[in-house]
Structures are given as structure tokens and as C-alpha cells.
Design a protein around this motif. Structure first.
Motif, mmCIF file in Angstrom:
data_model
loop_
_atom_site.group_PDB
_atom_site.id
_atom_site.type_symbol
_atom_site.label_atom_id
_atom_site.label_comp_id
_atom_site.label_asym_id
_atom_site.label_seq_id
_atom_site.Cartn_x
_atom_site.Cartn_y
_atom_site.Cartn_z
ATOM 1 N N SER A 103 -7.273 31.541 4.814
ATOM 2 C CA SER A 103 -6.409 32.357 5.571
ATOM 3 C C SER A 103 -5.754 33.449 5.568
ATOM 4 O O SER A 103 -4.767 33.579 6.795
ATOM 5 C CB SER A 103 -4.884 30.827 5.302
ATOM 6 N N ILE A 104 -6.404 34.279 5.050
ATOM 7 C CA ILE A 104 -6.636 35.867 5.301
ATOM 8 C C ILE A 104 -6.023 36.258 6.107
ATOM 9 O O ILE A 104 -5.013 36.926 6.704
ATOM 10 C CB ILE A 104 -7.550 36.939 4.314
ATOM 11 N N VAL A 105 -7.349 35.696 7.160
ATOM 12 C CA VAL A 105 -7.121 37.051 8.765
ATOM 13 C C VAL A 105 -5.968 36.181 9.326
ATOM 14 O O VAL A 105 -4.958 36.798 10.163
ATOM 15 C CB VAL A 105 -8.348 36.814 9.355
ATOM 16 N N PRO A 106 -5.566 34.526 9.590
ATOM 17 C CA PRO A 106 -4.630 34.197 10.452
ATOM 18 C C PRO A 106 -2.978 34.655 9.921
ATOM 19 O O PRO A 106 -2.525 34.680 10.774
ATOM 20 C CB PRO A 106 -4.909 32.757 10.448
ATOM 21 N N LYS A 107 -3.281 34.845 8.409
ATOM 22 C CA LYS A 107 -1.679 35.613 7.975
ATOM 23 C C LYS A 107 -1.236 37.166 8.014
ATOM 24 O O LYS A 107 -0.529 37.391 8.811
ATOM 25 C CB LYS A 107 -1.480 35.337 6.897
ATOM 26 N N MET A 108 -2.901 37.543 8.490
ATOM 27 C CA MET A 108 -2.892 38.915 9.478
ATOM 28 C C MET A 108 -2.782 39.159 10.481
ATOM 29 O O MET A 108 -1.998 39.945 10.913
ATOM 30 C CB MET A 108 -4.202 39.803 9.028
ATOM 31 N N LEU A 109 -3.123 37.914 11.016
ATOM 32 C CA LEU A 109 -3.047 37.889 12.634
ATOM 33 C C LEU A 109 -1.468 37.002 13.264
ATOM 34 O O LEU A 109 -0.899 36.903 14.277
ATOM 35 C CB LEU A 109 -4.044 37.323 13.445
ATOM 36 N N LYS A 110 -0.882 37.212 12.369
ATOM 37 C CA LYS A 110 0.901 36.429 12.011
ATOM 38 C C LYS A 110 0.713 34.659 12.660
ATOM 39 O O LYS A 110 1.680 34.385 13.746
ATOM 40 C CB LYS A 110 1.735 37.711 12.469
ATOM 41 N N TRP A 111 0.096 34.146 12.474
ATOM 42 C CA TRP A 111 -0.325 32.310 12.868
ATOM 43 C C TRP A 111 0.910 31.755 12.218
ATOM 44 O O TRP A 111 2.090 32.566 11.707
ATOM 45 C CB TRP A 111 -1.355 31.816 12.637
ATOM 46 N N GLU A 112 1.700 31.102 13.077
ATOM 47 C CA GLU A 112 2.593 30.451 12.480
ATOM 48 C C GLU A 112 1.809 29.520 11.248
ATOM 49 O O GLU A 112 1.123 29.607 11.331
ATOM 50 C CB GLU A 112 2.836 29.607 13.270
ATOM 51 N N PRO A 113 2.795 29.400 9.855
ATOM 52 C CA PRO A 113 2.207 28.457 8.926
ATOM 53 C C PRO A 113 1.617 27.281 8.971
ATOM 54 O O PRO A 113 0.599 26.896 8.423
ATOM 55 C CB PRO A 113 3.727 28.911 8.020
ATOM 56 N N GLY A 114 2.251 26.352 9.771
ATOM 57 C CA GLY A 114 1.859 25.169 10.180
ATOM 58 C C GLY A 114 0.711 24.987 10.780
ATOM 59 O O GLY A 114 -0.493 24.547 10.752
ATOM 60 N N LYS A 115 0.567 26.270 12.334
ATOM 61 C CA LYS A 115 -1.268 25.994 12.744
ATOM 62 C C LYS A 115 -2.224 26.899 11.431
ATOM 63 O O LYS A 115 -3.659 26.416 11.947
ATOM 64 C CB LYS A 115 -0.967 27.307 13.665
ATOM 65 N N ILE A 116 -1.884 27.488 10.677
ATOM 66 C CA ILE A 116 -2.426 28.408 9.465
ATOM 67 C C ILE A 116 -2.940 27.314 8.548
ATOM 68 O O ILE A 116 -4.103 27.034 7.951
ATOM 69 C CB ILE A 116 -1.935 29.310 8.617
ATOM 70 N N LYS A 117 -1.917 26.443 8.234
ATOM 71 C CA LYS A 117 -2.055 25.209 6.913
ATOM 72 C C LYS A 117 -3.936 24.001 8.113
ATOM 73 O O LYS A 117 -4.644 23.692 7.235
ATOM 74 C CB LYS A 117 -1.100 24.228 7.169
ATOM 75 N N GLU A 118 -3.258 23.718 8.667
ATOM 76 C CA GLU A 118 -3.612 22.645 10.050
ATOM 77 C C GLU A 118 -5.476 23.096 9.975
ATOM 78 O O GLU A 118 -6.352 23.162 9.702
ATOM 79 C CB GLU A 118 -3.528 22.452 11.460
ATOM 80 N N ARG A 119 -5.583 24.482 10.367
ATOM 81 C CA ARG A 119 -6.845 25.305 10.637
ATOM 82 C C ARG A 119 -7.763 25.711 9.261
ATOM 83 O O ARG A 119 -9.065 25.482 9.196
ATOM 84 C CB ARG A 119 -6.345 26.712 11.377
ATOM 85 N N VAL A 120 -6.398 25.693 7.962
ATOM 86 C CA VAL A 120 -7.304 25.970 6.911
ATOM 87 C C VAL A 120 -8.529 24.316 6.862
ATOM 88 O O VAL A 120 -9.115 24.006 6.040
ATOM 89 C CB VAL A 120 -6.616 26.151 6.200
ATOM 90 N N GLU A 121 -7.432 24.002 6.421
ATOM 91 C CA GLU A 121 -8.321 22.163 5.676
ATOM 92 C C GLU A 121 -9.441 21.758 6.852
ATOM 93 O O GLU A 121 -9.808 20.832 6.719
ATOM 94 C CB GLU A 121 -6.434 21.159 6.510
ATOM 95 N N ALA A 122 -9.095 22.155 9.331
ATOM 96 C CA ALA A 122 -9.439 21.817 9.633
ATOM 97 C C ALA A 122 -10.864 22.222 8.956
ATOM 98 O O ALA A 122 -12.572 21.665 9.206
ATOM 99 C CB ALA A 122 -9.717 21.824 10.600
ATOM 100 N N LEU A 123 -11.395 23.464 8.407
ATOM 101 C CA LEU A 123 -12.184 24.291 8.004
ATOM 102 C C LEU A 123 -12.923 24.048 6.748
ATOM 103 O O LEU A 123 -14.027 24.001 6.394
ATOM 104 C CB LEU A 123 -12.321 25.769 8.115
#
Length: 256
Positions: A103-123
Motif C-alpha cells: 500500500s506504500i505508493v497508494p498512500k503517497m498518492l493519498k488514495w482513500e483508505p477503503g480504496k487502498i484496502k480493496e486494491r491491496v486485497e485484489a493484488l
């Protein structure tokens, strides 16, 4: 015809104290969605060429364009956030969990926490790692192959259009390497992204690349499809590579 993803225009790079350039006057075009393997022996310039795409190295002369725009005009940090990067040593942060690493880069890009969690789980799921089982583990609790899967997931986290892979499977055993090669091909087929993978293994280059860039002593020897490289080598170095691969093939035939 697909758009041009990466263009090298007379790019050269020489390191201080070196007798000759690491990369010498390279000009070529890579189309969007291609899987390019960069093949050559150690010191041929393949990693230097790769690292100039995300500005880890700067060319001494020439120009590199991404989707028609010169990368020299972009902020290097912002550029790197738009390009996935996978290396042989993986480079996971040991004090972070698997999920935190991805989740490092999505956090740097200030994605919403819910979107980050969903992306991490999918990947992680895509990489064959159950998020519930592996998300809270630390890198030291993973095998080499599992760490490399996490590295790939992290590189894809921000949905980059370009993925750079520097001998990502070089330190793995033959079975794990073959499995991850197959998984990488599957990822490329499912995602419309441009992949550049550096390797010194001709079989890996032929298996993965829809075009192969063969380099020697900083120069491009040949750039073509696997069939063109094998059937019509245009350079003595390429001929030597093909001959070496065929000799290995003959050894297997003799043992069967």
C-alpha cells in the motif's frame, strides 16, 4: 496501431572512470502493451537502459519519452510513482507487513483508505497470496518466491502503465522461477500495461517477450520477435546466444 509507450532517441550513458559507455547511442520505440525482454550478458548495459526510464540514472546525451513526453522535464519522484519497479532483491521493508508494503505508493498518492484496502486485497489475490493469511505477515515470514510475488503486487499497486523488472527471478530456484514466469505472463495478458524485463537467460527472454532487445557492450545488436531472433540472427553475438541455447537443448535430448 498502438500508441508509443517509450521512445529512446540516441541515448548514451557513460559512468565516471569507465573506459567505454554503458549505453551507446540507443534509439528504439516500444509500443503500448508490449512485453519487452532485454537480453544480454553482465555489463552489457541492459540494467542501465532500464534504470534511465525511471530516472534512477540520467543519460549523458539523447532523450527518453514516455507517451510522447520527455521524462527529463518531469519531477523524478512523481515519475517513479507512475512506473512500477521490481528488482531481484525485492526490496520489501522488513518492519512493514505485506499489506503495508503493497500500500506504500497508494498512500503517497493519498488514495482513500477503503480504496487502498480493496486494491491491496485484489493484488495479493492476483499474486496467489490470500490477503487474510498473508496480509499481516512480515517479509521474513515469506519464502523467496512469496516475497517476489509481494514485490510484483507492490509495483502494480498504483496501477502504473509501465512496469520495469530487473532480473526479478534471478535468485529463485528453477521451479519457482518457471511458476512465476507463467504468472507474470498471465498478469500481462490481463492488464493492458507495458512490461520491460531485464534478463541474462535466453530461455526466459524467449518465453516472456513478444519482442526481445539483445544488447552487447552498450549497443543494440537486434530488436525483434522471438521467431526473428532465433531464425534470423543479425549479429555475431546474437548467433552465439542462439547457438548456446541450442547446445543446451541437445544435452537434454541426449539424456532422454
Amino acid at each position: 496501431m498502438k500508441d508509443t509507450a517509450i521512445e529512446f532517441r540516441q541515448v548514451s550513458k557513460k559512468f565516471k572512470g569507465a573506459g567505454k559507455p554503458a549505453v551507446s547511442d540507443v534509439s528504439l520505440t516500444i509500443r503500448e502493451g508490449e512485453f519487452i525482454t532485454i537480453l544480454g550478458s553482465s555489463g552489457c548495459g541492459k540494467t542501465t537502459l532500464l534504470k534511465m526510464v525511471n530516472r534512477l540514472y540520467e543519460p549523458d546525451s539523447g532523450e527518453i519519452l514516455l507517451f510522447g513526453k520527455p521524462i527529463a522535464k518531469e519531477n523524478p519522484m512523481e515519475l517513479r510513482r507512475k512506473i512500477g519497479y521490481v528488482i531481484q532483491q525485492v526490496g520489501l521493508f522488513p518492519h512493514m507487513t505485506v499489506a503495508e508494503n503493497v500500500s506504500i505508493v497508494p498512500k503517497m498518492l493519498k488514495w482513500e483508505p477503503g480504496k487502498i484496502k480493496e486494491r491491496v486485497e485484489a493484488l495479493l489475490t492476483m499474486a496467489g497470496l490470500d490477503p487474510e493469511q498473508y496480509g499481516k505477515r512480515y517479509p521474513r515470514q515469506l519464502s523467496g518466491g512469496q516475497q517476489q510475488r509481494v514485490g510484483l503486487a507492490r509495483a502494480l499497486a498504483a496501477d502504473p502503465k509501465i512496469l520495469l523488472l530487473d532480473e526479478p527471478f534471478g535468485a529463485l530456484d528453477a521451479i519457482t522461477r518457471s511458476v512465476l514466469q507463467d504468472e507474470l505472463l498471465k498478469v500481462h495478458q490481463e492488464m493492458p500495461k507495458t512490461f520491460l524485463l531485464v534478463t541474462h537467460d535466453i530461455n526466459e527472454a524467449l518465453k516472456l517477450g513478444n519482442r526481445i532487445l539483445v544488447m552487447n557492450e552498450g549497443k543494440v545488436c537486434q530488436f525483434g520477435t522471438p521467431r526473428e531472433i532465433v531464425q534470423h540472427p543479425e549479429d555475431p553475438f546474437v548467433e552465439t546466444l542462439i547457438r548456446s541455447a541450442r547446445e543446451q537443448e541437445r544435452l537434454w535430448e541426449e539424456l532422454l
